[in-house]
Design an enzyme around this catalytic site. Structure first.
Site, PDB file in Angstrom:
ATOM      1  N   THR A 117       0.841  -1.190   0.000  1.00  0.00           N
ATOM      2  CA  THR A 117       0.000   0.000   0.000  1.00  0.00           C
ATOM      3  C   THR A 117       0.876   1.239   0.000  1.00  0.00           C
ATOM      4  OG1 THR A 117      -1.650  -1.203   1.252  1.00  0.00           O
ATOM      5  CG2 THR A 117      -1.856   1.185   1.221  1.00  0.00           C
ATOM      6  N   SER A 120      -0.044   7.148  -0.702  1.00  0.00           N
ATOM      7  CA  SER A 120      -1.131   7.954  -1.250  1.00  0.00           C
ATOM      8  C   SER A 120      -2.438   7.194  -1.302  1.00  0.00           C
ATOM      9  CB  SER A 120      -0.775   8.416  -2.677  1.00  0.00           C
ATOM     10  OG  SER A 120      -0.630   7.293  -3.532  1.00  0.00           O
ATOM     11  N   CYS A 121      -2.424   5.905  -0.981  1.00  0.00           N
ATOM     12  CA  CYS A 121      -3.637   5.098  -1.104  1.00  0.00           C
ATOM     13  C   CYS A 121      -3.813   4.216   0.103  1.00  0.00           C
ATOM     14  CB  CYS A 121      -3.577   4.230  -2.361  1.00  0.00           C
ATOM     15  SG  CYS A 121      -4.987   3.125  -2.537  1.00  0.00           S
ATOM     16  N   GLY A 122      -4.979   4.323   0.758  1.00  0.00           N
ATOM     17  CA  GLY A 122      -5.222   3.527   1.941  1.00  0.00           C
ATOM     18  C   GLY A 122      -6.123   2.346   1.701  1.00  0.00           C
ATOM     19  N   CYS A 124      -5.903   0.409  -1.369  1.00  0.00           N
ATOM     20  CA  CYS A 124      -5.380  -0.432  -2.434  1.00  0.00           C
ATOM     21  C   CYS A 124      -5.404  -1.888  -1.980  1.00  0.00           C
ATOM     22  CB  CYS A 124      -3.955  -0.029  -2.778  1.00  0.00           C
ATOM     23  SG  CYS A 124      -3.774   1.712  -3.231  1.00  0.00           S
TER      24      CYS A 124
END
Length: 299
Positions: A117, A120-122, A124
């Protein structure tokens, strides 16, 4: 705990046309960067997820992550947290693996996310949007809290004033949990910083879980940057009724906030803000209401 910041030599190009810039257009100096390192989260012997984060408050991060995954929702379900052995190429402990021991009756996920992960992405690695729409144990819709619009608009400045790592690096997000006082002001209860905005929120929620404060009724979560779907989800799962962001929300964030009974504000910039869901919680002072009535603007 690992380092939060790191010094690095940089080459600065000055292009302002000044005599000094024309003579010395390239200058060599040191800059301070926010550290970004992987953190592996284990549930007992199960490797559950790896996320990129800024070291610091890692136990809060793991606790909050487990809340946002719908695995735990009370501090009693989290038996212990510990750093596992792990060394870098110089033999120094990295503090990049945290093992969470959960109460035996806590239902574990059938398998780990098995994904990397990014900061910038929680979310994914989840299979679909529907898989992310977890049912919260708490109901923000039932929270009767209200907050004056002028007070809500001051929170970004209050957040910024407390951002020590951002002051040094200019490269981290922040999330702050605020309580409305009896006189209409606000108290900052907890602030966390991280290269990932979702990590900053998890750190705040994890702190609250470990303090036995969930659900976070009557409180406001202010975040730097934008309000994404994942941030609304994390707030809803923690029972937070009001989420405000400095920048814009996404369309899905606004839809989830509406469906969850949350108040979602964006473009909160000190003198104005937009409310995308739950407008009934945001109040106006008497002078503001009178001014709106005089200009024909609905309050």
């Amino acid at each position: 705990m690992g380092r939060v910041t790191q010094r690095r030599k940089v080459h600065k190009y000055v292009l302002d046309g000044s005599p000094a810039a024309l003579e010395f257009p390239i200058r060599h100096r040191e800059d301070v960067l926010a550290v970004e390192e992987p953190l592996e989260i284990r549930l007992g012997q199960l490797s559950f997820s790896v996320t990129m984060r800024t070291p610091g408050d890692d136990f809060d991060l793991v606790a909050g992550f487990l809340v946002s995954e719908g695995i735990i929702w009370t501090p009693e379900q989290l038996v212990s947290l510990r750093f596992c052995a792990g060394e870098d190429e110089n033999g120094v402990q990295t503090f990049n693996v945290v093992e969470a021991q959960l109460r035996p009756d806590v239902e574990l996920p059938s398998k780990g996310r098995n994904v990397f992960t990014s900061s910038s992405c929680g979310i994914c690695g989840t299979d679909s949007i529907e898989a992310v729409r977890k049912s919260s144990r708490y109901s923000p819709a039932a929270d009767p809290v209200t907050i004056p619009a002028d007070v809500l608009a001051t929170l970004p400045d209050r957040l910024r004033e407390a951002q020590a790592v951002f002051d040094t690096t200019g490269g981290v997000h922040a999330a702050g949990l605020f309580r409305i006082t009896d006189d209409g002001g606000v108290d900052l209860l907890c602030l966390r910083e991280d290269v990932g905005r979702h990590n900053a929120v998890d750190k705040v929620v994890g702190w609250a879980l470990r303090e036995g404060m969930l659900p976070l009724t009557g409180l406001v979560l202010q975040v730097s940057g934008r309000a994404s779907f994942e941030l609304v989800q994390k707030a809803a799962l923690a029972g937070i009724p009001v989420l405000a962001a400095v920048s814009a929300p996404s369309s899905l964030a606004a839809e989830l906030a509406q469906a969850s009974g949350m108040t979602l504000a964006g473009f909160s910039r000190g003198t104005s803000l937009n409310v995308y869901a739950g407008q009934e919680r945001v109040t106006l002072s008497a002078p503001d209401v009178a001014e709106d009535a005089a200009t024909g603007v609905a309050g």
